[in-house]
Design a protein around this motif. Sequence first.
Motif, short mmCIF file in Angstrom:
data_model
loop_
_atom_site.label_atom_id
_atom_site.label_comp_id
_atom_site.label_asym_id
_atom_site.label_seq_id
_atom_site.Cartn_x
_atom_site.Cartn_y
_atom_site.Cartn_z
N LYS A 2 0.83 -1.21 0.00
CA LYS A 2 0.00 0.00 0.00
C LYS A 2 0.86 1.25 0.00
O LYS A 2 0.53 2.24 -0.63
CB LYS A 2 -0.93 0.02 1.22
CG LYS A 2 -1.98 -1.04 1.22
CD LYS A 2 -3.04 -0.75 0.20
CE LYS A 2 -4.15 -1.77 0.31
NZ LYS A 2 -5.16 -1.59 -0.67
N LYS A 3 2.00 1.21 0.70
CA LYS A 3 2.90 2.36 0.74
C LYS A 3 3.43 2.67 -0.65
O LYS A 3 3.50 3.83 -1.07
CB LYS A 3 4.05 2.08 1.70
CG LYS A 3 5.04 3.21 1.81
CD LYS A 3 6.16 2.85 2.75
CE LYS A 3 7.21 3.95 2.74
NZ LYS A 3 8.41 3.55 3.46
N ILE A 5 2.00 1.98 -3.52
CA ILE A 5 0.89 2.51 -4.32
C ILE A 5 0.71 3.99 -4.01
O ILE A 5 0.54 4.80 -4.92
CB ILE A 5 -0.42 1.74 -4.03
CG1 ILE A 5 -0.30 0.27 -4.38
CG2 ILE A 5 -1.59 2.39 -4.75
CD1 ILE A 5 -0.21 -0.02 -5.84
N LYS A 6 0.75 4.33 -2.75
CA LYS A 6 0.58 5.73 -2.35
C LYS A 6 1.70 6.59 -2.94
O LYS A 6 1.43 7.68 -3.46
CB LYS A 6 0.58 5.83 -0.83
CG LYS A 6 0.30 7.22 -0.32
CD LYS A 6 0.26 7.27 1.19
CE LYS A 6 0.02 8.70 1.66
NZ LYS A 6 0.01 8.79 3.09
N GLU A 7 2.93 6.09 -2.90
CA GLU A 7 4.06 6.84 -3.47
C GLU A 7 3.92 7.00 -4.98
O GLU A 7 4.18 8.07 -5.52
CB GLU A 7 5.37 6.13 -3.14
CG GLU A 7 5.75 6.21 -1.68
CD GLU A 7 6.95 5.34 -1.34
OE1 GLU A 7 7.53 4.70 -2.24
OE2 GLU A 7 7.31 5.31 -0.15
N ARG A 9 1.10 6.98 -6.71
CA ARG A 9 -0.01 7.90 -6.97
C ARG A 9 0.46 9.34 -6.79
O ARG A 9 0.17 10.20 -7.62
CB ARG A 9 -1.19 7.58 -6.06
CG ARG A 9 -2.46 8.32 -6.49
CD ARG A 9 -3.67 7.90 -5.69
NE ARG A 9 -3.95 6.50 -5.69
CZ ARG A 9 -4.65 5.86 -6.63
NH1 ARG A 9 -5.11 6.50 -7.67
NH2 ARG A 9 -4.89 4.56 -6.53
N GLU A 10 1.20 9.60 -5.71
CA GLU A 10 1.71 10.96 -5.48
C GLU A 10 2.66 11.39 -6.59
O GLU A 10 2.61 12.54 -7.04
CB GLU A 10 2.40 11.03 -4.12
CG GLU A 10 1.44 10.95 -2.96
CD GLU A 10 2.12 10.87 -1.61
OE1 GLU A 10 3.36 11.03 -1.55
OE2 GLU A 10 1.42 10.64 -0.61
N ARG A 26 -6.01 10.37 -9.83
CA ARG A 26 -6.69 10.29 -8.53
C ARG A 26 -7.76 9.21 -8.54
O ARG A 26 -7.99 8.55 -7.53
CB ARG A 26 -7.30 11.66 -8.20
CG ARG A 26 -7.82 11.78 -6.81
CD ARG A 26 -8.26 13.20 -6.47
NE ARG A 26 -7.08 14.06 -6.32
CZ ARG A 26 -6.75 15.07 -7.14
NH1 ARG A 26 -7.52 15.37 -8.16
NH2 ARG A 26 -5.68 15.78 -6.93
N GLU A 30 -5.80 0.77 -8.02
CA GLU A 30 -4.42 0.40 -7.72
C GLU A 30 -3.82 -0.44 -8.84
O GLU A 30 -2.67 -0.24 -9.22
CB GLU A 30 -4.35 -0.35 -6.39
CG GLU A 30 -4.66 0.52 -5.20
CD GLU A 30 -4.63 -0.24 -3.89
OE1 GLU A 30 -4.40 -1.47 -3.89
OE2 GLU A 30 -4.82 0.41 -2.85
#
Length: 57
Positions: A2-3, A5-7, A9-10, A26, A30
């Motif tokens: 998940k980390k 994926i978040k990176e 996306r950012e 946005r 995933e």
Amino acid sequence: MKKNIKELREKYLLNPPEGMTSEDIRHMSEDDLLDMDYFLNEDDLDDDFGKEGFYLF
């Protein structure tokens, strides 16, 4: 995972690929985000297989 994926996306929110907007990124799933990243960086993953040279099989 998940980390990561978040990176990702950012990363793409700040600098979306050509033809896409931050809003598109946005709303991506995933899996779609991972697929997009893979295809955008596919050349970086090239292992030189099939290029001219000597290979033992």
